[in-house]
Design an enzyme around this catalytic site. Sequence first.
Site, PDB file in Angstrom:
ATOM      1  CB  THR A 174      -0.867  -0.005   1.295  1.00  0.00           C
ATOM      2  OG1 THR A 174      -1.970  -0.882   1.118  1.00  0.00           O
ATOM      3  CG2 THR A 174      -1.399   1.341   1.691  1.00  0.00           C
ATOM      4  NE  ARG A 202      -9.291  -7.290   1.777  1.00  0.00           N
ATOM      5  CZ  ARG A 202      -8.235  -6.528   1.995  1.00  0.00           C
ATOM      6  NH1 ARG A 202      -7.863  -5.656   1.087  1.00  0.00           N
ATOM      7  NH2 ARG A 202      -7.542  -6.626   3.102  1.00  0.00           N
ATOM      8  N   GLY A 204     -10.367  -3.439   2.078  1.00  0.00           N
ATOM      9  CA  GLY A 204      -9.503  -3.511   3.251  1.00  0.00           C
ATOM     10  C   GLY A 204      -9.602  -2.266   4.114  1.00  0.00           C
ATOM     11  CG  ASP A 205      -6.158  -1.274   6.408  1.00  0.00           C
ATOM     12  OD1 ASP A 205      -5.970  -2.046   5.450  1.00  0.00           O
ATOM     13  OD2 ASP A 205      -5.252  -0.606   6.927  1.00  0.00           O
ATOM     14  CB  THR A 225       0.963  -0.464   4.972  1.00  0.00           C
ATOM     15  OG1 THR A 225       1.190  -1.621   4.140  1.00  0.00           O
ATOM     16  CG2 THR A 225       2.205  -0.209   5.797  1.00  0.00           C
ATOM     17  N   GLY A 226      -0.818  -3.067   5.904  1.00  0.00           N
ATOM     18  CA  GLY A 226      -0.742  -4.404   6.477  1.00  0.00           C
ATOM     19  C   GLY A 226      -1.995  -5.193   6.165  1.00  0.00           C
ATOM     20  N   GLY A 228      -5.309  -5.909   6.136  1.00  0.00           N
ATOM     21  CA  GLY A 228      -6.401  -4.983   6.409  1.00  0.00           C
ATOM     22  C   GLY A 228      -7.494  -5.488   7.330  1.00  0.00           C
TER      23      GLY A 228
END
Length: 310
Positions: A174, A202, A204-205, A225-226, A228
Amino acid sequence: MADDAPVAIVIHGGAGTFTREGMAPEMVAAYRSTLREAVTTGHRILKQGGSSLDAVTAAIRIMEDSPHFNAGKGAVFNHDGVNELDASIMDGSNLAAGAVAGLQHIRNPIDLARLVMQESRHVMLFGAGAEEFAQEQGMELVSQDYFYTERRWRQLQQTKKLRLSGVEPKIFGTVGAVALDSQGNLAAATSTGGMTDKQYGRIGDSPIIGAGTYADNNSCAVSATGHGEYFIRAAVAHDLCARMSYGGRTLAQAADELVNKKLVDMGGEGGIIALAPNGDIAMVYNSEGMFRAAVRTDGSVSVGIFDDED
Ligand code: ASP
């Protein structure tokens, strides 16, 4: 005087499993040079009296236009071989925010997130509705071919194969940026292609305000970042600011508690970059590495990828 007021910017290009041994030297050099270009471009804007919003937008655009990062041009593929992009931005001076998700035809999702913030009645727009809004705002759509890169396509095939053999690969990435401008305003922004082989639809965060992105002049600006799914459940970005504003933590304490304790206890891999109103910065991750760069209030520039760097 605004000219002497402290300014700072921190960016990331994703956290994950990468080691010196596992990366070709020319790739390492390419990452470093784009990170440097992005962070110094943002910093120049701040030094010229520009806003933190302009600085984070400019830095993110450079990473979105690079094929190396999982955002914009370099976005990963979902399970069906389609690129679906998410982004968000937040203005710490007034808590205005804009977010977009599930985009398939927008070259620079961060620009659209900003338009949602500034030109719509809403905070978040999704899919075809978001792209219709983009066109109304005069943005040109690009075809899915624009996002094709051989490396990401191969990554998708490898990920599918690994999953079939029972291995759960960790392929994410990200880009994000946080900045403090000479007016004392914080801003945060994040843009992503999500996770390789994700299910169609989908999210994510990264486009979730309070999870992947948050900015409040009274506490901090943060971009995550990671993995999510964990970052959403941990409300990472807002929790960081909350730990500072009513938990009495410094930025460093709050970032460490969140990334190395709360997320680790949940099993959530990744990291954050953050900036406090006094110019303190944090670049904390619990994965092997994180693409990152900063220009601090004293003007010093750092660019790092691996664990043994600044
Ligand atoms: N957080 C992003 C997502 O889950 C991916 C990443 O940051 O690596 O979509």
